[in-house]
Design a protein around this motif. Structure first.
Motif, PDB file in Angstrom:
ATOM      1  N   ASN A  13       7.942  26.423 -10.806  1.00 20.54           N
ATOM      2  CA  ASN A  13       8.476  26.590  -9.465  1.00 20.54           C
ATOM      3  C   ASN A  13       9.712  25.745  -9.197  1.00 20.54           C
ATOM      4  N   ASP A  14       9.954  24.742 -10.055  1.00 18.23           N
ATOM      5  CA  ASP A  14      10.984  23.767  -9.685  1.00 18.23           C
ATOM      6  C   ASP A  14      11.802  23.217 -10.844  1.00 18.23           C
ATOM      7  N   GLN A  39      11.119  23.670  -4.546  1.00 16.27           N
ATOM      8  CA  GLN A  39      10.501  24.754  -5.318  1.00 16.27           C
ATOM      9  C   GLN A  39      11.309  26.060  -5.228  1.00 16.27           C
ATOM     10  N   TRP A  91      11.961  28.399  -7.306  1.00 10.55           N
ATOM     11  CA  TRP A  91      11.463  29.596  -7.996  1.00 10.55           C
ATOM     12  C   TRP A  91      10.090  30.028  -7.487  1.00 10.55           C
ATOM     13  N   ALA A  92       9.591  29.370  -6.453  1.00  9.33           N
ATOM     14  CA  ALA A  92       8.320  29.771  -5.854  1.00  9.33           C
ATOM     15  C   ALA A  92       8.521  31.025  -4.998  1.00  9.33           C
ATOM     16  N   PRO A 118      10.310  29.604  -1.367  1.00 11.92           N
ATOM     17  CA  PRO A 118      11.020  28.348  -1.604  1.00 11.92           C
ATOM     18  C   PRO A 118      11.364  27.642  -0.302  1.00 11.92           C
ATOM     19  N   ARG A 155       7.058  36.532 -12.326  1.00 10.02           N
ATOM     20  CA  ARG A 155       7.645  36.949 -11.052  1.00 10.02           C
ATOM     21  C   ARG A 155       8.634  38.068 -11.310  1.00 10.02           C
TER      22      ARG A 155
END
Length: 316
Positions: free
Chosen positions: A48-49, A100, A102-103, A106, A142
């Motif tokens: 995510n980060d 984050q 890429w969550a 974000p 994703r």
């Protein structure tokens, strides 16, 4: 007994330490013909980060850092140099950023998205002479592309390949055009299409094309490829994927490599590095035989995770 059964059921495949791939003496000798790439690198958007720069010169680290600081409104939480490549000059450098990016949701703040961050990194690479040649959804986690592959283009060397502005804007479908093909397009604009085509055919000869498909979580499929390209791909896999090749098959002009493990479902740090280096080395090996990537298309229309890459080269 129940505990033993439960461990067997839920234990991840290939969760133990990686084993070196089995190569014959002939394959070990063939590897010497293919140098490790120094002109192809990648940026991997991990978890995510994390932002991971792989197989790149150390001079790109500061450029990438500046792009992150200027574009992303969260701090860089940590930086580290990873040593998966045996102390080579080309680095594997990782940034961990706040928010984050890429969550799924974000925490970037108003008017700032992860797209801005990716665009800024692409511009920073382009400024230093590294052009985007491939964007792929390698992790299958994703919808967005998380592997960005770049190639160094020395304008003074006259490599004869360039990205047109419209192609650079769309990372899902990137086409490289050679000088002769670009000249043909310019001739067409000037009303001399037939003359330009005749010149290309007489000077350059016929063109070979082949497809390389990343299918599912473990398969590389190559169509209409000469034996030398199949060998080049096999050596790229064995060189960097430590779990090796489970099996190979050939049917009706399609050669298929089934890799041990799940290389295209990257969740571990070492797995991410290895599969990135397989892609980089495969591109390098095919270039040595005159094949260049001309188009990359995401074929994941039904969730199968397929990607088709098309290569072009002059027929021998």
């Amino acid at each position: 007994m129940a505990e033993v059964i439960a461990q067997a059921l839920f234990k991840k495949a290939n969760s133990g330490p990686p084993k070196p791939p089995t190569q014959t003496r002939a394959q070990q000798q063939q590897q010497l013909q293919y140098p490790l790439s120094t002109t192809i690198c990648c940026i991997y958007l991990l978890g995510n980060d994390k932002i991971r720069l792989i197989n790149a010169p150390s001079s790109l680290v500061s450029s990438l850092r500046l792009a992150i600081i200027k574009t992303w409104n969260q701090h860089i939480l940590a930086e580290s140099r990873l040593d998966f490549n045996g102390g080579r000059e080309e680095v594997i450098y990782e940034f961990r950023v706040g928010g984050q990016p890429w969550a799924l949701s974000p925490k970037a703040g108003p008017f700032i998205t992860s797209t801005n961050l990716v665009l800024a990194m692409k511009k920073a690479m382009e400024t230093r002479g590294w052009s985007l040649v491939l964007a792929s959804n390698m992790s299958r986690v994703r919808e967005e592309n998380d592997l960005l592959v770049f190639e160094y283009r020395d304008s003074k060397a006259g490599s004869g390949l360039s990205l047109t502005p419209s192609q650079e804007r769309d990372p899902d479908e990137i086409t490289l055009v050679g000088e002769s093909e670009q000249k043909n397009k310019n001739d067409h604009k000037n009303g001399g299409q037939n003359q330009g085509q005749e010149q290309v055919l007489s000077d350059e000869g016929s063109i070979d094309m082949l497809n390389v498909e990343l299918s599912g979580y473990d398969t590389i499929r190559v169509s209409e490829a000469p034996t030398v390209i199949i060998t080049a791909l096999r050596l790229a896999i064995l060189r960097h994927w430590t779990q090796g090749i489970e099996k190979e098959s050939d049917k009706k002009g399609v050669h298929e490599f089934t890799l041990t493990g799940c290389p295209f479902q990257t969740w571990g740090a070492e797995t991410t590095f290895e599969v990135s280096m397989v892609i980089i080395q495969a591109l390098e090996n095919m270039q040595l035989h005159g094949f260049k990537l001309v188009e990359s298309t995401d074929l994941d229309v039904i969730g199968s995770g397929n990607e088709n890459d098309e290569f072009e080269g002059k027929a021998p």
